[in-house]
Design a protein around this motif. Structure first.
Motif, PDB file in Angstrom:
ATOM      1  N   THR A 153       4.006   1.680  52.446  1.00  0.00           N
ATOM      2  CA  THR A 153       4.760   0.432  52.273  1.00  0.00           C
ATOM      3  C   THR A 153       5.786   0.284  53.383  1.00  0.00           C
ATOM      4  OG1 THR A 153       6.091   1.663  50.745  1.00  0.00           O
ATOM      5  CG2 THR A 153       4.517   0.140  49.800  1.00  0.00           C
TER       6      THR A 153
ATOM      7  N   ASP B 122      -2.430  10.485  39.106  1.00  0.00           N
ATOM      8  CA  ASP B 122      -1.900   9.319  38.385  1.00  0.00           C
ATOM      9  C   ASP B 122      -1.658   8.122  39.306  1.00  0.00           C
ATOM     10  OD1 ASP B 122       0.180  10.618  39.669  1.00  0.00           O
ATOM     11  OD2 ASP B 122       1.683   9.984  38.204  1.00  0.00           O
TER      12      ASP B 122
ATOM     13  N   LEU C 232      -8.552  -2.411  47.331  1.00  0.00           N
ATOM     14  CA  LEU C 232      -9.445  -3.516  46.922  1.00  0.00           C
ATOM     15  C   LEU C 232      -9.298  -4.735  47.841  1.00  0.00           C
ATOM     16  CD1 LEU C 232      -9.691  -3.981  43.042  1.00  0.00           C
ATOM     17  CD2 LEU C 232     -11.559  -3.910  44.683  1.00  0.00           C
ATOM     18  N   PRO C 233      -8.061  -5.177  48.106  1.00  0.00           N
ATOM     19  CA  PRO C 233      -7.929  -6.325  49.030  1.00  0.00           C
ATOM     20  C   PRO C 233      -8.502  -6.024  50.413  1.00  0.00           C
ATOM     21  CG  PRO C 233      -5.852  -5.915  47.896  1.00  0.00           C
ATOM     22  CD  PRO C 233      -6.751  -4.763  47.565  1.00  0.00           C
TER      23      PRO C 233
ATOM     24  N   GLU D 178      -6.500   2.010  44.329  1.00  0.00           N
ATOM     25  CA  GLU D 178      -7.383   0.861  44.046  1.00  0.00           C
ATOM     26  C   GLU D 178      -6.721  -0.456  44.389  1.00  0.00           C
ATOM     27  OE1 GLU D 178      -9.537   0.543  40.402  1.00  0.00           O
ATOM     28  OE2 GLU D 178      -9.717   2.712  40.227  1.00  0.00           O
ATOM     29  N   SER D 179      -5.463  -0.606  43.954  1.00  0.00           N
ATOM     30  CA  SER D 179      -4.836  -1.923  44.158  1.00  0.00           C
ATOM     31  C   SER D 179      -4.542  -2.192  45.635  1.00  0.00           C
ATOM     32  CB  SER D 179      -3.563  -2.054  43.323  1.00  0.00           C
ATOM     33  OG  SER D 179      -2.585  -1.187  43.805  1.00  0.00           O
ATOM     34  N   ARG D 180      -4.351  -1.130  46.420  1.00  0.00           N
ATOM     35  CA  ARG D 180      -4.093  -1.321  47.852  1.00  0.00           C
ATOM     36  C   ARG D 180      -5.397  -1.466  48.646  1.00  0.00           C
ATOM     37  NH1 ARG D 180       1.375  -2.447  49.113  1.00  0.00           N
ATOM     38  NH2 ARG D 180       2.109  -2.414  46.991  1.00  0.00           N
TER      39      ARG D 180
ATOM     40  N   TYR E 100      -4.560   4.145  40.458  1.00  0.00           N
ATOM     41  CA  TYR E 100      -4.419   2.687  40.420  1.00  0.00           C
ATOM     42  C   TYR E 100      -3.876   2.146  41.743  1.00  0.00           C
ATOM     43  CZ  TYR E 100       0.658   2.689  40.124  1.00  0.00           C
ATOM     44  OH  TYR E 100       1.986   2.822  40.421  1.00  0.00           O
ATOM     45  N   LEU E 101      -2.935   2.924  42.342  1.00  0.00           N
ATOM     46  CA  LEU E 101      -2.293   2.477  43.578  1.00  0.00           C
ATOM     47  C   LEU E 101      -3.311   2.422  44.724  1.00  0.00           C
ATOM     48  CD1 LEU E 101       0.597   1.719  44.482  1.00  0.00           C
ATOM     49  CD2 LEU E 101       0.816   4.027  45.350  1.00  0.00           C
TER      50      LEU E 101
END
Lengths: 140, 278
Positions: free
Chosen positions: B75, B24, B34-35, B30-32, B27-28
């Motif tokens: 993080t 689950d 992708l940049p 991907e979002s971390r 997304y995390l």
């Protein structure tokens, strides 16, 4: 401590949409991290561009879905997306043009708060309407 | 991203940092990443994962790419005096007793096991400095460790933006222990000299670090699976004297995880060594 996170209340039940929403929340979070950790507006640019590009792609995917299911509120929904983009870009421009740098500039926080509030409100109020429409349609 | 790519990144992260990512959290990733893909001029995450696998030679230093991935996925955001309560408890409840017990040795060693960008170790250093004349001729040393080299670079530099120092740091301490250079607040050298930083993975050996009277390990064990948590806690306990103190995040617990520590009654987040296990 995070600035913004996705939560269960925002669940639409449409897998691709929920995935996009979670991504958008984390991209806002990363923009916030960039805002807090640098005084250079230029250094924040990639995080902002990434967020805006992903937002654009998400809107496109969502609008294609609404067209496919024949959602009657599609035009209004599209307009909401356009208004958001215009407003965010205008705020970002104001932030960029202001002589104060990075975190000393409250316009950055204003922009971040606007993004956060807009996304939450848009999902809870506007997106949930088409979710209901799709669910009703599936029942019949 | 494809399930195969997700598994590859999750396995890498698990191996390097011990952090477990469940499905689950796709997304995390991907979002971390992708940049990061963009930063490396790659089209998407598929390209980035291929580069991680060593499939693209033009990226240059493969190791630095892997470090970038690790940094992006962990993080590093922290505050000065994050959650005031543990600092108040150290001041009022822990230090008076420890000082009494160490009065002949006149030495205190403290370990921040997730030092991140340095706010926690600097907060502890300020707390010790502010404690009063009692500690004046003591040897006070703080070790700050973290898995992220990028975070430690910032910790060592000790430069913080206005926004960062506004969060949690009282004005009188700001003026006393930091000075402003252009737009940044810099930690004074006296405070810096109390702290040594070292890159360290909580999965690796702690034996060379020596013993610590207080160990801060706040809000990091949440990322590990129960068995890994148990092992880390056991290894931490070996780096502490029998009267050492462990500080966890207020929402964390060792209950059902480790028998090596016992909660100190009335002090949420504070643990002592379980004498039955030492």
């Amino acid at each position: 401590m995070t600035f913004v996170t996705w939560n269960e209340k925002l669940l639409t039940g449409i897998r691709e949409i929920d995935h996009d929403h979670k991504m958008l929340f984390d991209l806002i979070e990363q923009f916030h991290e960039a805002y807090m950790s640098t005084d250079s507006k230029a250094a924040m640019e990639p995080a902002f561009r990434m967020l805006m590009d992903y937002t654009e792609n998400h809107f496109r995917r969502e609008e294609e879905l609404l067209e496919k299911v024949g959602y009657p509120g599609q035009a209004g929904h599209h307009q909401d997306h356009e208004d958001l983009k215009d407003e965010v870009l205008a705020l970002y421009q104001r932030f960029q043009n202001d002589k104060l740098q990075g975190v000393e500039n409250d316009l950055g926080l204003e922009l971040l708060s606007f993004l956060k509030n807009w996304l939450e409100f848009h999902i809870l109020e506007d997106d949930m309407k088409y979710v209901e429409f799709i669910r009703d349609k599936e029942k019949h | 991203m494809s399930p195969e790519d997700f598994s590859f990144v999750a396995d890498f992260l698990k191996k390097k940092s011990g952090i477990s990512l469940t499905d689950d959290k796709t997304y995390l990733v991907e979002s971390r990443l992708l940049p990061l893909a963009r930063q490396h001029d790659l089209d998407d995450i598929t390209g980035l994962v291929a580069a991680m696998k060593g499939g693209r030679g033009s990226l240059g230093d493969h190791e630095s790419l892997m470090d970038d991935v690790l940094d992006a996925m962990t993080t590093n955001e922290t505050f000065f005096f994050r959650d005031n309560k543990p600092f108040d408890a150290i001041r009022k409840d822990i230090l008076p007793q420890l000082i009494e017990r160490r009065k002949s040795a006149k030495s205190l060693r403290i370990w921040c096991a997730a030092a991140s960008t340095g706010q926690e170790p600097y907060s502890i250093a300020m707390l010790l400095k502010e404690y009063g004349a009692q500690l004046n001729d003591w040897r006070l040393s703080i070790l700050g460790t973290d898995v992220s080299g990028e975070a430690l670079k910032r910790a060592e530099a000790g430069n913080y933006s206005q926004f960062e120092v506004q969060r949690g740091l009282p004005a009188q301490l700001l003026i006393k222990y930091l000075h402003k250079e252009e737009k940044y607040w810099m930690i004074n050298s006296e405070l810096k000299s109390m702290i040594r930083y070292k890159k360290l993975n909580l999965l690796s050996s702690f034996e060379s670090l020596g013993k610590f009277d207080i160990v801060f390990c706040r809000n990091v064990l949440i990322y590990f699976e129960v068995e890994t948590k148990r092992q880390i806690l056991e290894r931490i306990s070996r780096q502490m004297p029998p009267d050492g103190i462990l500080v966890l995040g207020s929402a964390e617990t060792v209950l059902n995880v480790s028998d090596h520590f016992q909660l100190i009654p009335g002090l949420s987040g504070f643990y002592k060594i379980n004498p039955a296990m030492s």
